[in-house]
Design a protein around this motif. Sequence first.
Motif, PDB file in Angstrom:
ATOM      1  N   ALA A 188       0.825  -1.208   0.000  1.00 56.41           N
ATOM      2  CA  ALA A 188       0.000   0.000   0.000  1.00 56.41           C
ATOM      3  C   ALA A 188       0.860   1.259   0.000  1.00 56.41           C
ATOM      4  N   LEU A 189       1.941   1.268   0.774  1.00 55.45           N
ATOM      5  CA  LEU A 189       2.808   2.443   0.818  1.00 55.45           C
ATOM      6  C   LEU A 189       3.533   2.647  -0.512  1.00 55.45           C
ATOM      7  N   LEU A 190       3.992   1.560  -1.138  1.00 51.59           N
ATOM      8  CA  LEU A 190       4.632   1.687  -2.450  1.00 51.59           C
ATOM      9  C   LEU A 190       3.631   2.157  -3.504  1.00 51.59           C
ATOM     10  N   PHE A 191       2.405   1.655  -3.413  1.00 52.55           N
ATOM     11  CA  PHE A 191       1.374   2.096  -4.349  1.00 52.55           C
ATOM     12  C   PHE A 191       1.069   3.584  -4.156  1.00 52.55           C
ATOM     13  N   ALA A 192       0.953   4.017  -2.909  1.00 55.47           N
ATOM     14  CA  ALA A 192       0.717   5.436  -2.631  1.00 55.47           C
ATOM     15  C   ALA A 192       1.876   6.292  -3.117  1.00 55.47           C
ATOM     16  N   PHE A 193       3.115   5.798  -2.925  1.00 59.49           N
ATOM     17  CA  PHE A 193       4.292   6.535  -3.386  1.00 59.49           C
ATOM     18  C   PHE A 193       4.258   6.719  -4.899  1.00 59.49           C
ATOM     19  N   ASN A 194       3.932   5.668  -5.643  1.00 57.86           N
ATOM     20  CA  ASN A 194       3.899   5.765  -7.102  1.00 57.86           C
ATOM     21  C   ASN A 194       2.765   6.654  -7.580  1.00 57.86           C
ATOM     22  N   VAL A 195       1.633   6.648  -6.872  1.00 56.25           N
ATOM     23  CA  VAL A 195       0.534   7.552  -7.231  1.00 56.25           C
ATOM     24  C   VAL A 195       0.969   9.000  -7.049  1.00 56.25           C
ATOM     25  N   LEU A 196       1.613   9.298  -5.926  1.00 60.46           N
ATOM     26  CA  LEU A 196       2.042  10.669  -5.643  1.00 60.46           C
ATOM     27  C   LEU A 196       3.098  11.143  -6.630  1.00 60.46           C
ATOM     28  N   VAL A 197       4.053  10.274  -6.949  1.00 56.80           N
ATOM     29  CA  VAL A 197       5.151  10.675  -7.833  1.00 56.80           C
ATOM     30  C   VAL A 197       4.665  10.871  -9.266  1.00 56.80           C
ATOM     31  N   ASN A 198       3.760   9.995  -9.724  1.00 54.99           N
ATOM     32  CA  ASN A 198       3.340  10.061 -11.121  1.00 54.99           C
ATOM     33  C   ASN A 198       2.230  11.065 -11.376  1.00 54.99           C
ATOM     34  N   PHE A 199       1.369  11.300 -10.384  1.00 51.33           N
ATOM     35  CA  PHE A 199       0.204  12.153 -10.614  1.00 51.33           C
ATOM     36  C   PHE A 199       0.170  13.383  -9.717  1.00 51.33           C
ATOM     37  N   GLY A 200       1.140  13.531  -8.816  1.00 51.81           N
ATOM     38  CA  GLY A 200       1.181  14.713  -7.970  1.00 51.81           C
ATOM     39  C   GLY A 200       1.500  15.978  -8.725  1.00 51.81           C
TER      40      GLY A 200
END
Length: 428
Positions: free
Chosen positions: A315-327
């Motif tokens: 979940a933390l890795l998924f959240a990290f990738n969401v933030l990096v790619n779509f932030g």
Amino acid sequence: MKKHSARVAPLSACNSPVLTLTKVEGEDRSRENVVGTTEAQSAGAAGAESGSSRRRLHCCIRVTAVQVRKALWGVAMVMCVCSSWAGSTQLAKLTFKQFDAPFTLTWFATTWNCLFFPLYYIGHLCKSPERQTARQRLRECCRFFGDDGLTPKVFFTKVAPFGLLWILTNYLYLQALRKINTTDVSALFCCNKAFVFLLSWIVLRDRFMGVRIVAAILAIAGIVMMTYADGFHSHSVIGIALVVASASMSALYKVLFKMVLGSAKFGEAALFLSIVGSTNFVFVSFVPVMLYFTHVEYIESLRDIPWAYLCGVAALLFAFNVLVNFGIAITYPTLISLGIVLSVPVNAMVDLYTCEIHFNSVRLIAVFIICLGFLMLLLPEDWDQCIIQLSQKLRKRDEPAEGSGEAGAGTGLNWRGRARTSMSTYAL
């Protein structure tokens, strides 16, 4: 951790206040050119000037409000990126104490990428004024791969290699966590930005920048010093080699993506990452099974698997990738990158509290120069021109104060022209 180009739609929307401000300034210049010498024209010019001043001030407030909002979102984004990246690293380290299976953890976390496109489509239904069905949106995003969409040939030539690089990056990173502490791993992984610059310079023929060459040299020097800090023991050397290989795979992933696929919109990026996760689930699921039966990654009972830790890391890795790619839709890309480097001191504090690291002077210097090199790579391409322009603006602001006697002896028209120039400089 990809860098989006101007194809990403929200970028153009964020620049609209600046375009409005420029347009207002152009209109002001045209009004000043048609001012006559009659009394009626002077009164009309004064009214137009006061109206344009109000509009210019209103635009300045709008630009400032947008920038403040993006900066506030950026602070929140930095904290979220830092906590998700450092949290996943620390939690993975704890997971290996109960379930020593780095590839199984990599496979499990990568499978969560399947959620990217469904979450994007939910956001599309909530925000987009023109709502499309899931099939219509899927077809439109598939044009990213070519006119024919996602064909088998495109899949094996343009998607499968990136899925392999994704798995290798995460697997080597997790393997390194088994060998060395989280502080060293997170610091050394920051070298991937230097590798991206070197590969982009060689492969993509990007612009040469001396400051980035210095940053790459600092990153390489930090790797050598980090190895020296532990006395070149085989255990630490293997761990450092693994995390450097992970950073290299990450850099290769980014450069090849730019070279083969170019830049992606949000829907296209979400679809691509979902395909990577689906491919991992369909084609790579046999590898954890083989590792289990060969006792390479073995556990006696499924009840002994720490599912809470595994789901937490994923979940933390998924959240990290969401933030990096779509932030990038809500804040500046530089602030997102800043969250990655800030995870190094966070991991250092945790390691220091748990007594899993000894901070000697060599290790501290190595971590410092690696982080310094990472920050130098965040400088824009025209950073030197920005400094020159800033110094020129500061010099121009000092000129009216020095020549205040001459300004007092001038006419009222000259005074208004000088004030108008100062306001224009402030608005920019």
